[in-house]
Enzyme design. Structure first.
Site, PDB file in Angstrom:
ATOM      1  N   GLU A  68      23.455  49.782  48.278  1.00  0.00           N
ATOM      2  CA  GLU A  68      24.503  51.145  48.741  1.00  0.00           C
ATOM      3  C   GLU A  68      24.213  51.423  49.982  1.00  0.00           C
ATOM      4  O   GLU A  68      25.544  51.395  50.583  1.00  0.00           O
ATOM      5  CB  GLU A  68      23.879  52.222  48.221  1.00  0.00           C
ATOM      6  CG  GLU A  68      24.073  52.461  45.980  1.00  0.00           C
ATOM      7  CD  GLU A  68      22.821  53.390  45.900  1.00  0.00           C
ATOM      8  OE1 GLU A  68      21.898  53.307  45.864  1.00  0.00           O
ATOM      9  OE2 GLU A  68      23.476  54.167  44.981  1.00  0.00           O
ATOM     10  N   GLU A  98      26.736  52.391  35.360  1.00  0.00           N
ATOM     11  CA  GLU A  98      25.647  53.524  34.914  1.00  0.00           C
ATOM     12  C   GLU A  98      25.189  54.188  33.326  1.00  0.00           C
ATOM     13  O   GLU A  98      23.700  53.942  33.108  1.00  0.00           O
ATOM     14  CB  GLU A  98      25.338  54.041  35.894  1.00  0.00           C
ATOM     15  CG  GLU A  98      23.433  54.828  35.836  1.00  0.00           C
ATOM     16  CD  GLU A  98      22.688  55.149  37.639  1.00  0.00           C
ATOM     17  OE1 GLU A  98      23.053  55.102  38.111  1.00  0.00           O
ATOM     18  OE2 GLU A  98      22.006  55.757  37.218  1.00  0.00           O
ATOM     19  N   ARG A 129      21.211  63.722  45.204  1.00  0.00           N
ATOM     20  CA  ARG A 129      21.911  62.824  46.756  1.00  0.00           C
ATOM     21  C   ARG A 129      22.795  63.311  47.763  1.00  0.00           C
ATOM     22  O   ARG A 129      22.419  63.188  48.952  1.00  0.00           O
ATOM     23  CB  ARG A 129      22.067  61.244  45.776  1.00  0.00           C
ATOM     24  CG  ARG A 129      21.149  60.471  47.135  1.00  0.00           C
ATOM     25  CD  ARG A 129      21.824  59.186  46.653  1.00  0.00           C
ATOM     26  NE  ARG A 129      20.248  58.590  45.619  1.00  0.00           N
ATOM     27  CZ  ARG A 129      19.156  58.166  46.516  1.00  0.00           C
ATOM     28  NH1 ARG A 129      19.535  58.429  47.994  1.00  0.00           N
ATOM     29  NH2 ARG A 129      18.387  57.444  45.203  1.00  0.00           N
TER      30      ARG A 129
HETATM   31 MO1  MOS Z   1      23.861  53.382  41.361  1.00  0.00          MO
HETATM   32  S1  MOS Z   1      25.561  54.494  42.083  1.00  0.00           S
HETATM   33  O1  MOS Z   1      22.925  53.978  41.837  1.00  0.00           O
HETATM   34  O2  MOS Z   1      24.823  53.021  39.333  1.00  0.00           O
END
Ligand code: MOS
Length: 767
Positions: free
Chosen positions: A706, A226, A304
Site C-alpha cells: 500500500e 476484501e 486508519r
Molecule cells: Mo487492502 S485496502 O488492506 O484490502
C-alpha cells in the site's frame, strides 16, 4: 527471482475464475439491482421475468434459509433487499437461468415499484442528520486548545478527496458447486476466503466446515475484494444450495461498477498552527467519511485515517475526529491505503496552505517537521523513524536543489508551459489495526519424492505473494524453487484466515511458512544426526545436500526425506503465527498497533500546459524503505503500480454520483483511468539501505503493497505549484482529483495573492 506466474501469465494459461472449466448442468446468475437509491419497496413483480426462456428460478430475500445478513463488522447489510432499498445497484432479486444471456434478459423484465425516500449523498449532510455508522472517534496528543497560543501562524481550510473505482481487471464473481451432504465448493475471486465462508454460512445456515472456499488467484483486488466478494459468492451459494446445481456469476464491468462500493470519498476540515521557526505546533482535523449505505469495512478504514492523519510528521498537539457517515451510495470499502491516503491528503493540504500563505516552499515546512526516532504518534506508538533518512537520501541522490533551479529557469523562459515540484514523504503503519487479525497459518507437506507443497491463507492477486511464500520455503529447506509448489488458498486446508490486505500478507503468512518449514527441518536434522551419530547441531542442509560438521555428505535432500519417511517421522507441519508486541486500547485510543512503519520520500515533477489545462507527470523519484527486499523485482513492480494508481486517484479518476445517487461515471468511457500516456515519463526507485530493526517483517523484507500509492498525492501538489507559477494569485480549493477541467479553471481564476481570509493571528481564539 521472477514472479512464478510470469510464464503462465505470458502464455495466457494462468487460471482465473472465468478459466475454470464448467461442469455440465451449470446455471448462470444475474442480480436485479435497485434502480433507486432510497425507498420502500411497494411491489416486486417477477411474473414476466419468470416466463422468460431459460429461466430456472428467481430468488428474493424470502428464499434465504439462513439469515439475510452479510455485514462483517456491523450487521447492517442484507444480501437481498428486504422491505426497502438503500442504494442504487443494491441486489433485490437473483435470476438463475440456463445461460448468462438468458439470466440478464430476464433481469430486464423484473418490475419494481418503490416509494421514494430522501436521498443523501453528502457525508456532511448525513453527519448533520446524525446518520453515523459507528460513534465518532477522536485521537489526541498534547492539548491543542492551549497550543494555539504558541503559534505565530494559524491556517484553516477544507480538503476533499473523491472516491476511486478499484477497476481490478477481473470483475467480481464466484462459482458454487454442490457437493455431497449439502457441502459446497465455491471458487471465489476474493481477498478473504474466510470472509466469504462466514457470509455463505450465515446466508445458507450451513456450518463453516461444509464450505470450501477455493481461490487460485485474482485478476486484481486492491481492497475491492476484501469484503465485497462476499455478496456474489453468497448469491451463487444460495442458488446452488437450493437448486442442487452448480451456479456461476461473474459480473459484467458495468454491473461491477454500479453495484460495488469504492474508495471512500472524504470531506475534511483542518486547522494548523506553526511557530516562528515553522515547527508545526498544533493540528486539528475533522474527517467526514462517506461510508455509503452499510458499514462494510468503513469503521476500520476510518480508524486508519486517524492513524495516518499526521503522515510522516511529528506534531506535539493533535486532535483529530472522524465521522463515518451513512449515505445512500453503494457501501464504500477497502482500497489500497485503507483510509490512510485520505488522512494524509489533509495534512499535506494544511501544509500547502501554510506554505502558500507564507510565500515559502511547502518542502521547507515538511522537512522541518519529519518524525525522528522516539517521537510519539497521536496513537501512542513511538516512531523508529526513517523519515529523515529517506528525505535526505532523495534530496541528495536526485539533486533536489538543481531540479528546483532548472524548474524556475524553465518557468521564466516559458509562458504557457509551467513546471511544478512537490516532495511527498510517506509513513505507513504495517499490521491490521484490529490486533486480532494479525495471525496466519501455513500447512507444509514434504512428499516422499522430495517435492514440497505449501498452503497458506495468502491470496495471490498479482502482488506476487505466492512467489514470496515459495522463496521462504525454498530458503528454509535450502532446495531450489522448482521443488516447491504453492497451492490454491482453500478454507479446507487453512482455516480462519485474515484477508490478504493491510500490506501484511507476506509478513504474516511468510512467518507461518517459515515456522512450519523450520519445524520439519529440525526433524530431518534429527534423522540425519541419528544416522551419522552426531548432535543435530552438527547437521546442515545446504543446496539440497546434507552437511555434517561442515563437510558435504553423499546424502541429498531426497534421500534424507525418504529416510525420514521410512523411520515414520512426520513430513508435514501446520504452523500458526501471531504478530508479537502489538496492542491497541480503543477506549483510550492508545497503544502500539503496528509491527513497524514503512517510510519513503518521492520527488514529483510535473508540467502543465496552461493553454489547454493538460499536464504530464515528468518524474516520480523515490527513496523507499524496503528493509532488505527479498524480491526487488516484485517490490519495484508494487511501487510503480502504486504510484500510477495514486496518480489516477489524485488527477483523473472522477467518480460521479448524481443527486439521486445514480452512478454517472459508470463505464470506462466516462471514468478515466491512467493509461500508458498518463504514467510518469520517469519513475526512479532507490532502496534505502537495509535496516536491522525490522524483525517483524518476513526475512526483514518490509511490506510494500500500500505505501507507494501515497506518493501519487505528490502529483496533486506539484500540479498546484505549476498552476501557481502561471497564476500566483490563483485560489484553488483542495479538491482532488485535479482533473484537466478543474486545472484549467484554476489557471484562470482571479485571486488576490495578498488575501488570506482564513489566516488568523496568534491571538485568535479557538472556536
Ligand atoms: Mo487492502 S485496502 O488492506 O484490502
Amino acid at each position: 527471482m521472477k514472479n512464478i506466474d510470469s510464464i503462465t501469465h505470458l502464455r495466457g494459461e494462468s487460471i482465473y475464475l472465468d478459466d475454470i472449466p464448467l461442469l455440465q448442468g451449470t446455471l448462470f446468475a444475474a442480480a436485479f439491482p435497485s434502480p433507486m437509491a432510497h425507498g420502500v419497496i411497494k411491489q416486486l413483480d417477477l411474473s414476466e421475468a419468470e416466463r422468460m426462456p431459460g429461466v430456472v428460478r428467481i430468488f428474493t430475500h424470502k428464499d434465504i434459509p439462513g439469515i439475510n445478513q452479510i455485514g462483517g463488522i456491523v450487521p447492517d447489510e442484507p444480501l437481498l433487499a428486504e422491505g426497502h432499498v438503500d442504494f442504487c445497484g443494491m441486489p433485490v432479486a437473483l435470476v438463475v437461468a440456463e445461460s448468462r444471456d438468458a439470466a440478464r434478459a430476464a433481469v430486464k423484465k423484473i418490475k419494481i415499484d418503490i416509494d421514494p425516500r430522501p436521498v443523501v449523498t453528502d457525508p456532511r449532510e448525513a453527519q448533520a442528520n446524525d446518520q453515523l455508522i459507528v460513534p465518532p472517534r477522536t485521537f489526541r496528543l498534547g492539548d491543542t486548545s492551549a497550543a494555539w497560543q504558541q503559534c505565530t501562524h494559524i491556517f484553516q481550510g477544507r480538503a476533499d478527496t473523491n472516491g476511486q473505482e478499484h477497476l481490478y481487471i477481473e470483475t467480481q464473481g464466484a462459482y458454487a458447486i454442490p457437493q455431497e451432504n449439502n457441502a459446497l465448493k465455491i471458487y471465489s475471486s476474493t481477498q478473504g476466503p474466510t470472509a466469504v465462508q462466514r457470509a455463505v454460512s450465515k446466508v445458507t445456515g450451513l456450518p463453516m466446515h461444509q464450505l470450501d472456499i477455493d481461490t487460485i488467484r485474482l485478476g486484481g483486488g486492491f481492497g475491492g475484494k476484501e469484503d465485497q466478494a462476499n455478496t456474489w459468492a453468497a448469491l451463487c451459494a444460495l442458488a446452488a444450495y437450493l437448486l442442487k446445481r452448480p451456479v456461476k456469476y461473474s459480473l459484467h464491468r458495468m454491473e461491477d461498477m454500479a453495484m460495488t462500493g469504492k474508495r471512500h470519498p472524504y470531506s475534511s476540515d483542518f486547522k494548523i498552527g506553526l511557530d516562528n521557526d515553522l515547527k508545526i505546533i498544533a493540528y486539528e482535523a475533522t474527517f467526514y467519511q462517506n461510508a455509503g449505505a452499510a458499514a462494510d469495512l468503513s469503521p476500520a478504514v476510518l480508524e486508519r485515517t486517524l492513524f495516518h492523519c499526521t503522515n510522516s510528521y511529528f506534531i506535539p498537539h493533535v486532535r483529530a475526529t472522524a465521522y463515518s457517515c451513512r449515505t445512500h451510495l453503494p457501501p464504500n470499502t477497502a482500497f489500497r491505503g485503507f483510509g490512510g491516503p485520505q488522512g494524509m491528503f489533509v495534512i499535506e493540504a494544511a501544509i500547502a496552505k501554510a506554505a502558500e500563505a507564507l510565500g515559502i516552499d511547502a518542502s521547507v515546512i515538511q522537512q522541518k517537521n519529519l518524525t525522528k526516532t522516539g517521537d510519539e504518534f497521536p496513537y501512542g506508538q513511538k516512531a523508529e523513524s526513517e523519515a529523515h533518512a529517506c528525505w535526505e537520501n532523495a534530496e541528495q541522490l536526485y539533486a533536489l536543489a538543481s531540479i528546483r533551479d532548472e524548474q524556475s529557469a524553465y518557468n521564466k523562459a516559458n509562458k504557457l508551459l509551467k513546471k511544478g515540484l512537490a516532495v511527498m514523504p510517506v509513513c505507513f503503519g504495517i499490521s491490521f489495526t484490529k490486533t486480532l487479525m494479525n495471525q496466519a497459518r501455513a500447512l507444509v507437506h514434504v512428499y516422499t519424492d522430495g517435492s514440497v507443497a505449501v498452503s497458506t491463507g495468502a491470496v495471490e492477486m498479482g502482488q506476487g505473494v505466492n512467489t514470496k511464500m515459495l522463496q521462504v520455503a525454498a530458503q528454509v529447506f535450502s532446495i531450489p524453487p522448482h521443488r516447491v509448489k504453492i497451492q490454491s488458498t482453500s478454507t479446507y486446508r487453512i482455516a480462519n484466515t485474515s484477508p490478504s490486505a493491510a500490506s501484511a500478507t507476506a509478513d504474516l503468512n511468510g512467518k507461518a511458512v517459515s515456522m512450519a518449514c523450520t519445524e520439519i527441518v529440525q526433524r530431518l536434522k534429527a534423522v540425519a544426526a541419528e544416522e551419522w551419530q552426531v548432535q543435530p547441531g552438527a547437521v546442515e542442509l545446504k543446496e539440497e545436500c546434507v552437511y555434517i560438521n561442515g563437510t558435504k555428505t553423499d546424502w541429498d535432500w531426497n534421500r534424507l526425506v525418504m529416510t525420514a519417511y521410512v523411520k515414520r517421522v512426520s513430513l508435514s507441519e501446520h504452523a500458526h503465527y501471531a504478530t508479537p508486541e502489538i496492542n491497541f486500547d480503543a477506549s483510550k485510543e492508545k497503544g502500539h498497533p503496528f509491527a513497524y512503519h514503512v517510510y519513503g520520500t518521492a520527488i514529483v515533477e510535473t508540467t502543465v500546459d496552461c493553454l489547454r489545462g493538460t499536464y504530464t507527470t515528468d518524474a516520480v523519484k523515490v527513496v523507499h524503505d524496503f528493509g532488505s527486499s527479498m524480491n526487488p523485482a516484485i517490490d519495484r513492480g508494487q511501487i510503480e503500480g502504486g504510484i500510477v494508481q495514486g496518480i489516477g486517484w489524485m488527477t483523473m479518476e472522477e467518480v460521479i454520483y448524481d443527486k439521486e445517487g445514480r452512478l454517472r461515471s459508470n463505464a470506462l468511457s466516462t471514468y478515466k483511468v491512467p493509461d500508458i500516456y498518463s504514467v510518469p515519463n520517469e519513475i526512479a526507485i532507490q532502496f534505502l539501505r537495509p535496516t536491522v530493526n525490522d524483525n517483524l517483517a518476513i526475512f526483514r523484507s518490509k511490506a510494500v503493497g500500500e505505501p507507494p500509492l501515497m506518493y501519487g498525492i505528490g502529483v496533486y501538489f506539484a500540479l498546484r505549484n505549476a498552476i501557481k507559477a502561471f497564476n500566483p494569485g490563483a485560489e484553488i480549493p483542495f479538491d482532488a482529483p485535479m482533473t484537466p477541467e478543474k486545472l484549467l479553471m484554476a489557471l484562470y481564476t482571479k485571486g488576490n495573492p495578498a488575501k488570506h481570509e482564513q489566516t488568523v493571528n496568534h491571538l485568535a481564539t479557538h472556536p
